[in-house]
Design a protein around this motif. Structure first.
Motif, PDB file in Angstrom:
ATOM      1  N   MET A   1       0.837  -1.193   0.000  1.00  0.00           N
ATOM      2  CA  MET A   1       0.000   0.000   0.000  1.00  0.00           C
ATOM      3  C   MET A   1       0.881   1.255   0.000  1.00  0.00           C
ATOM      4  SD  MET A   1      -2.966   1.119   2.702  1.00  0.00           S
ATOM      5  CE  MET A   1      -3.830  -0.417   2.532  1.00  0.00           C
ATOM      6  N   ASN A   2       0.513   2.235  -0.829  1.00  0.00           N
ATOM      7  CA  ASN A   2       1.313   3.462  -0.831  1.00  0.00           C
ATOM      8  C   ASN A   2       0.669   4.536   0.059  1.00  0.00           C
ATOM      9  OD1 ASN A   2      -0.507   5.154  -2.320  1.00  0.00           O
ATOM     10  ND2 ASN A   2       0.233   4.283  -4.239  1.00  0.00           N
ATOM     11  N   ILE A   3       1.369   5.652   0.228  1.00  0.00           N
ATOM     12  CA  ILE A   3       0.932   6.687   1.175  1.00  0.00           C
ATOM     13  C   ILE A   3      -0.411   7.296   0.786  1.00  0.00           C
ATOM     14  CG2 ILE A   3       2.273   8.553   0.066  1.00  0.00           C
ATOM     15  CD1 ILE A   3       1.584   8.035   3.881  1.00  0.00           C
ATOM     16  N   VAL A   4      -0.655   7.457  -0.498  1.00  0.00           N
ATOM     17  CA  VAL A   4      -1.926   8.020  -0.958  1.00  0.00           C
ATOM     18  C   VAL A   4      -3.077   7.083  -0.568  1.00  0.00           C
ATOM     19  CG1 VAL A   4      -3.259   8.578  -3.043  1.00  0.00           C
ATOM     20  CG2 VAL A   4      -0.910   9.408  -2.802  1.00  0.00           C
ATOM     21  N   GLU A   5      -2.887   5.796  -0.786  1.00  0.00           N
ATOM     22  CA  GLU A   5      -3.918   4.810  -0.430  1.00  0.00           C
ATOM     23  C   GLU A   5      -4.117   4.756   1.089  1.00  0.00           C
ATOM     24  OE1 GLU A   5      -2.894   1.775  -4.147  1.00  0.00           O
ATOM     25  OE2 GLU A   5      -1.850   1.582  -2.251  1.00  0.00           O
ATOM     26  N   SER A   6      -3.017   4.841   1.793  1.00  0.00           N
ATOM     27  CA  SER A   6      -3.048   4.757   3.251  1.00  0.00           C
ATOM     28  C   SER A   6      -3.827   5.927   3.869  1.00  0.00           C
ATOM     29  CB  SER A   6      -1.604   4.747   3.765  1.00  0.00           C
ATOM     30  OG  SER A   6      -1.561   4.327   5.087  1.00  0.00           O
ATOM     31  N   ILE A   7      -3.535   7.128   3.405  1.00  0.00           N
ATOM     32  CA  ILE A   7      -4.233   8.321   3.911  1.00  0.00           C
ATOM     33  C   ILE A   7      -5.703   8.275   3.495  1.00  0.00           C
ATOM     34  CG2 ILE A   7      -4.403  10.841   3.739  1.00  0.00           C
ATOM     35  CD1 ILE A   7      -1.342  10.925   3.503  1.00  0.00           C
ATOM     36  N   THR A   8      -5.964   7.872   2.250  1.00  0.00           N
ATOM     37  CA  THR A   8      -7.342   7.793   1.752  1.00  0.00           C
ATOM     38  C   THR A   8      -8.174   6.831   2.604  1.00  0.00           C
ATOM     39  OG1 THR A   8      -6.592   8.260  -0.503  1.00  0.00           O
ATOM     40  CG2 THR A   8      -8.787   7.301  -0.275  1.00  0.00           C
ATOM     41  N   MET A   9      -7.568   5.713   2.980  1.00  0.00           N
ATOM     42  CA  MET A   9      -8.271   4.739   3.818  1.00  0.00           C
ATOM     43  C   MET A   9      -8.683   5.367   5.158  1.00  0.00           C
ATOM     44  SD  MET A   9      -6.987   0.808   4.003  1.00  0.00           S
ATOM     45  CE  MET A   9      -6.036   0.914   5.510  1.00  0.00           C
ATOM     46  N   ASP A  10      -7.783   6.122   5.766  1.00  0.00           N
ATOM     47  CA  ASP A  10      -8.095   6.833   7.009  1.00  0.00           C
ATOM     48  C   ASP A  10      -9.226   7.834   6.788  1.00  0.00           C
ATOM     49  OD1 ASP A  10      -6.094   5.466   8.315  1.00  0.00           O
ATOM     50  OD2 ASP A  10      -4.821   7.219   8.689  1.00  0.00           O
ATOM     51  N   HIS A  11      -9.177   8.540   5.671  1.00  0.00           N
ATOM     52  CA  HIS A  11     -10.213   9.537   5.372  1.00  0.00           C
ATOM     53  C   HIS A  11     -11.586   8.879   5.278  1.00  0.00           C
ATOM     54  CE1 HIS A  11      -7.209  12.630   3.423  1.00  0.00           C
ATOM     55  NE2 HIS A  11      -7.108  12.577   4.733  1.00  0.00           N
ATOM     56  N   ARG A  12     -11.666   7.742   4.587  1.00  0.00           N
ATOM     57  CA  ARG A  12     -12.958   7.055   4.440  1.00  0.00           C
ATOM     58  C   ARG A  12     -13.463   6.534   5.781  1.00  0.00           C
ATOM     59  NH1 ARG A  12     -11.702   9.011   0.067  1.00  0.00           N
ATOM     60  NH2 ARG A  12     -12.412  10.745   1.363  1.00  0.00           N
ATOM     61  N   LYS A  13     -12.542   6.075   6.620  1.00  0.00           N
ATOM     62  CA  LYS A  13     -12.943   5.605   7.951  1.00  0.00           C
ATOM     63  C   LYS A  13     -13.542   6.772   8.741  1.00  0.00           C
ATOM     64  CE  LYS A  13     -11.290   3.150  12.024  1.00  0.00           C
ATOM     65  NZ  LYS A  13     -10.141   2.859  12.876  1.00  0.00           N
ATOM     66  N   GLY A  14     -12.930   7.939   8.611  1.00  0.00           N
ATOM     67  CA  GLY A  14     -13.459   9.139   9.265  1.00  0.00           C
ATOM     68  C   GLY A  14     -14.857   9.471   8.779  1.00  0.00           C
ATOM     69  N   ASP A  15     -15.046   9.406   7.457  1.00  0.00           N
ATOM     70  CA  ASP A  15     -16.379   9.655   6.875  1.00  0.00           C
ATOM     71  C   ASP A  15     -17.423   8.740   7.509  1.00  0.00           C
ATOM     72  OD1 ASP A  15     -15.216  11.442   5.092  1.00  0.00           O
ATOM     73  OD2 ASP A  15     -15.188  10.025   3.408  1.00  0.00           O
ATOM     74  N   THR A  16     -17.064   7.476   7.663  1.00  0.00           N
ATOM     75  CA  THR A  16     -17.975   6.470   8.218  1.00  0.00           C
ATOM     76  C   THR A  16     -18.352   6.809   9.659  1.00  0.00           C
ATOM     77  OG1 THR A  16     -16.957   4.805   6.814  1.00  0.00           O
ATOM     78  CG2 THR A  16     -18.290   3.995   8.646  1.00  0.00           C
ATOM     79  N   ILE A  17     -17.372   7.196  10.458  1.00  0.00           N
ATOM     80  CA  ILE A  17     -17.661   7.535  11.863  1.00  0.00           C
ATOM     81  C   ILE A  17     -18.549   8.780  11.946  1.00  0.00           C
ATOM     82  CG2 ILE A  17     -16.702   8.082  14.138  1.00  0.00           C
ATOM     83  CD1 ILE A  17     -14.162   6.537  13.294  1.00  0.00           C
ATOM     84  N   PHE A  18     -18.268   9.776  11.118  1.00  0.00           N
ATOM     85  CA  PHE A  18     -19.137  10.975  11.100  1.00  0.00           C
ATOM     86  C   PHE A  18     -20.574  10.578  10.757  1.00  0.00           C
ATOM     87  CE2 PHE A  18     -15.280  13.777  10.493  1.00  0.00           C
ATOM     88  CZ  PHE A  18     -15.520  14.612  11.579  1.00  0.00           C
TER      89      PHE A  18
END
Length: 147
Positions: A1-18
């Motif tokens: 996994m590269n850094i762009v994918e890694s950060i994007t995954m965190d972003h989507r997890k945040g969306d889900t919690i919101f």
């Protein structure tokens, strides 16, 4: 996994919690979701500030703006953390936080990511993802000791 994918995954997890926070009315559930959000955003932001932002600063001119946005986000998180989830203002404050986070995410994904892709090889992006993950683990452990 590269850094762009890694950060994007965190972003989507945040969306889900919101989304979960918006759907629930139970103070106890709100508190649980917020605690998760608080932890995830704090760890994510800290790891970006340690690993990603210093690395991209040389070719991404808006890096300081990302630091500033995260400082603001941390203040919002601290303010909400001090509130009761049954307070009438709790969800309103989270809504403000969500807007700030979404603006920040938009800038990273729309502006910073293309710059990273332009300036780094796949191997470099993967190496940064490894460093980012390691930083997150260290920060999580430090947070766990403090709580």
């Amino acid at each position: 996994m590269n850094i762009v994918e890694s950060i994007t995954m965190d972003h989507r997890k945040g969306d889900t919690i919101f989304m979960e926070i918006e759907k629930t009315e139970y103070p106890q559930k709100l508190q649980e979701f917020f605690d998760q959000l608080y932890k995830d955003l704090s760890v994510h932001a800290e790891a970006e500030e340690q690993i990603v932002y210093p690395a991209v600063r040389s070719y991404y001119t808006d890096t300081q703006e990302l630091y500033n946005e995260q400082a603001e986000m941390k203040q919002m998180l601290a303010k909400i953390k001090a509130m009761s989830p049954s307070s009438s203002d709790f969800k309103a404050q989270i809504k403000q936080l969500k807007t700030a986070v979404q603006d920040h995410v938009k800038q990273e994904e729309g502006d910073m990511f293309p710059q990273i892709r332009r300036n780094l090889s796949e191997a470099q992006m993967e190496q940064m993802a490894t460093q980012f993950k390691a930083a997150k683990n260290t920060i999580q452990q430090a947070m766990a000791k403090m709580s």
